[in-house]
Design an enzyme around this catalytic site. Structure first.
Site, PDB file in Angstrom:
ATOM      1  N   ALA A   1      80.973 -17.252 104.898  1.00  6.52           N
ATOM      2  CA  ALA A   1      81.817 -16.249 104.087  1.00  6.52           C
ATOM      3  C   ALA A   1      80.781 -15.154 103.555  1.00  6.52           C
ATOM      4  O   ALA A   1      79.554 -15.476 103.505  1.00  6.52           O
ATOM      5  CB  ALA A   1      82.229 -17.052 102.788  1.00  6.52           C
TER       6      ALA A   1
ATOM      7  N   VAL B   1      79.898 -14.064 100.607  1.00  5.28           N
ATOM      8  CA  VAL B   1      79.351 -14.779  99.514  1.00  5.28           C
ATOM      9  C   VAL B   1      78.322 -15.549  99.559  1.00  5.28           C
ATOM     10  O   VAL B   1      77.456 -15.940  98.623  1.00  5.28           O
ATOM     11  CB  VAL B   1      80.275 -14.801  98.403  1.00  5.28           C
ATOM     12  CG1 VAL B   1      81.116 -13.707  97.789  1.00  5.28           C
ATOM     13  CG2 VAL B   1      81.379 -16.004  98.544  1.00  5.28           C
ATOM     14  N   TYR B   2      78.344 -16.439 100.702  1.00  7.12           N
ATOM     15  CA  TYR B   2      77.534 -17.397 101.021  1.00  7.12           C
ATOM     16  C   TYR B   2      76.078 -16.845 101.134  1.00  7.12           C
ATOM     17  O   TYR B   2      75.662 -16.239 102.096  1.00  7.12           O
ATOM     18  CB  TYR B   2      77.637 -18.148 102.237  1.00  7.12           C
ATOM     19  CG  TYR B   2      79.067 -18.985 102.143  1.00  7.12           C
ATOM     20  CD1 TYR B   2      79.786 -19.095 101.111  1.00  7.12           C
ATOM     21  CD2 TYR B   2      79.339 -19.656 103.356  1.00  7.12           C
ATOM     22  CE1 TYR B   2      81.014 -19.677 100.869  1.00  7.12           C
ATOM     23  CE2 TYR B   2      80.683 -20.185 103.416  1.00  7.12           C
ATOM     24  CZ  TYR B   2      81.488 -20.592 102.182  1.00  7.12           C
ATOM     25  OH  TYR B   2      82.571 -21.072 102.120  1.00  7.12           O
ATOM     26  N   GLY B   3      75.041 -16.849 100.083  1.00  9.08           N
ATOM     27  CA  GLY B   3      73.804 -16.011 100.245  1.00  9.08           C
ATOM     28  C   GLY B   3      73.910 -14.742 100.149  1.00  9.08           C
ATOM     29  O   GLY B   3      72.882 -13.960 100.469  1.00  9.08           O
TER      30      GLY B   3
END
Length: 125
Positions: free
Chosen positions: A56, A58-60
């Site tokens: 995604a 937003v992952y990191g």
């Protein structure tokens, strides 16, 4: 006649903390692995028949997508499927926010298509 229908595997390999070296990701699978370590994970997953990779934006804040894209360069794009997510909470207010976020994910992953595109945290959407 061949079918163009997507055959979704039963299980996906998630990459939540891939590329995350900060405190937020400490202790989560992938957060402490180098690219070489993640390539080893990918090789073992590929050998075991895993074909669906989930990430995604937003992952990191894009690092997971970028790291996954780097790791998967070693395989033909037709050998795996990619799942990533649109997140309305960070999308902004433009009329093209979903398309903009998809374009960023495509760039992060180094590909020209995503197989599965989800809404992440869809509350109040």
């Amino acid at each position: 006649m061949t079918s163009d229908k997507l055959k979704t595997p039963t299980i996906a390999l998630g990459t939540w903390a891939w590329g995350d070296s900060g405190e937020t990701g400490d202790g989560y699978f992938g957060s402490s692995l180098t690219q070489a370590g993640l390539e080893e994970v990918a090789d073992k997953a590929h050998a075991a028949g895993f074909t669906l990779w989930d990430t995604a934006i937003v992952y990191g804040m894009g690092r997971s997508e970028t790291m996954l894209g780097e790791v998967l360069k070693r395989y033909a794009r037709s050998d795996y499927q990619l799942s990533t997510k649109f997140n309305p909470r960070i999308a902004g207010t433009s009329d093209t926010s979903m398309a903009d976020m998809l374009e960023q994910s495509l760039a992060n992953l180094g590909t020209d298509y995503i197989d599965l595109y989800w809404i992440h945290n869809p509350a109040d959407v």
